[in-house]
Design an enzyme around this catalytic site. Sequence first.
Site, mmCIF file in Angstrom:
data_model
loop_
_atom_site.group_PDB
_atom_site.id
_atom_site.type_symbol
_atom_site.label_atom_id
_atom_site.label_comp_id
_atom_site.label_asym_id
_atom_site.label_seq_id
_atom_site.Cartn_x
_atom_site.Cartn_y
_atom_site.Cartn_z
ATOM 1 N N GLU A 112 -9.345 -3.794 1.761
ATOM 2 C CA GLU A 112 -8.283 -3.136 1.005
ATOM 3 C C GLU A 112 -7.119 -4.081 0.724
ATOM 4 O OE1 GLU A 112 -7.829 1.219 2.375
ATOM 5 O OE2 GLU A 112 -8.859 0.220 4.036
ATOM 6 N N ARG A 123 0.860 -1.181 0.000
ATOM 7 C CA ARG A 123 0.000 0.000 0.000
ATOM 8 C C ARG A 123 0.899 1.234 0.000
ATOM 9 N NH1 ARG A 123 -2.060 3.573 4.834
ATOM 10 N NH2 ARG A 123 -3.535 4.889 3.723
#
Length: 416
Positions: A402, A109
């Site tokens: 996510e 990320r």
Amino acid sequence: MEQFILHYIILFIKGYENMKILVINAGSSSLKYQLFDMDNESIIAKGTCERIGIDGHLKHTPANGKPVFNEDIPMPTHAEAITAVLDKLVSAEYGVISSMSEIDAVGHRVLHGGQKFSASVKVDETVIAAIEECIPLGPLHNPANLMGIRACEKAMPGVPQVAVFDTAFHQTMPASSYMYAVPYEFYEKYGVRRYGFHGTSHRYVSAKALEVMGIPAEGSKIITCHLGNGSSLAAVKDGKCFDTSMGLTPLEGVPMGTRCGSVDPAVVEFIANHENMTVTETLTMLNKKSGMLGISGVSSDFRDIDAAIEAGNERAKLALDMFNYGVTKYIGAYTAAMGGVDGIVFTAGVGENGPNVREAVCDNLAYMGVKLDKEANNCRGKLQKISAEDSTVQVWVIPTNEELVIARDTQDICGK
């Protein structure tokens, strides 16, 4: 080089079936991870490294029945944290894989990709240089994200790394949505514009909403509400981001746990002058001491806010009322901007686990035909339609994922 070639020979033999992908989310002093078996998208292990650079602590949770490791470990830098994670993944007592060669790729990320990235990319030196260029836009997160990438490259030479950007999903916004009405030269010189964040979450839940609602992306109008300690909303039109509430930084938008959300920019100068603070000190206050914490004086945690309200704390009630009102305003604005709305989605910590917030917001939207099924709304952390059958707009709770988005992107890129 030999290790790099060997890794790709192994991948070729496996045909990219049953890939195992490690997902890394590196913060300034923390690191979260999940190891996925992409054959069925299951989590093999997950954990958190905390207090990196201080005294260090690792909690590692295998999914194969082996014991949880939850102890202090020296972690002077992210490199030691990554090494500790990899050691636990292959250890006899706590491990879930037999060797490092089973990890086919790593997905990271990355907070800010600026205007350079509208999709996830395989990491190379050009990508790293571009992430470094975005550090002024993400000064707290991008350096930590880079440390995670560098640490993995050192610990796992030859294993592909993929960067998945929080900002990428929002790159479809039209200029009328992302531009600020400041002199155009600041956009040209410094990239001053709206970027938006929580992109992987908005992307996941908006796509899931289309699936469960049974409607095509083309012509669809969805509003996604990622509500938690950090909160943002997005208007998703035709399956693409049309507008979002966070801006150049994650400070803009609705009031949050410790962030003020949107305020008159003159507030910064006014407070700085009266409190003899620098601009940086004032922005730190707006980021870390405002929002629910600043208004309530109790906490940034919505659970603590609820408890304080139950005890009769009026400031806590004001804080929550301001939050609910802010969410309502953005939903109303995005409904107008898109010319209607088919579905409203609540997700993230508060969105998934705050039935009182969902009820308050939906009650405020009764004028546009939103009707809540209060029994269905009494749910936490699960996929659930919470609107009544005669509601003109469908309302859903959709748990975000996510990490799975990062794993899927990594598989798509490295599996080619």
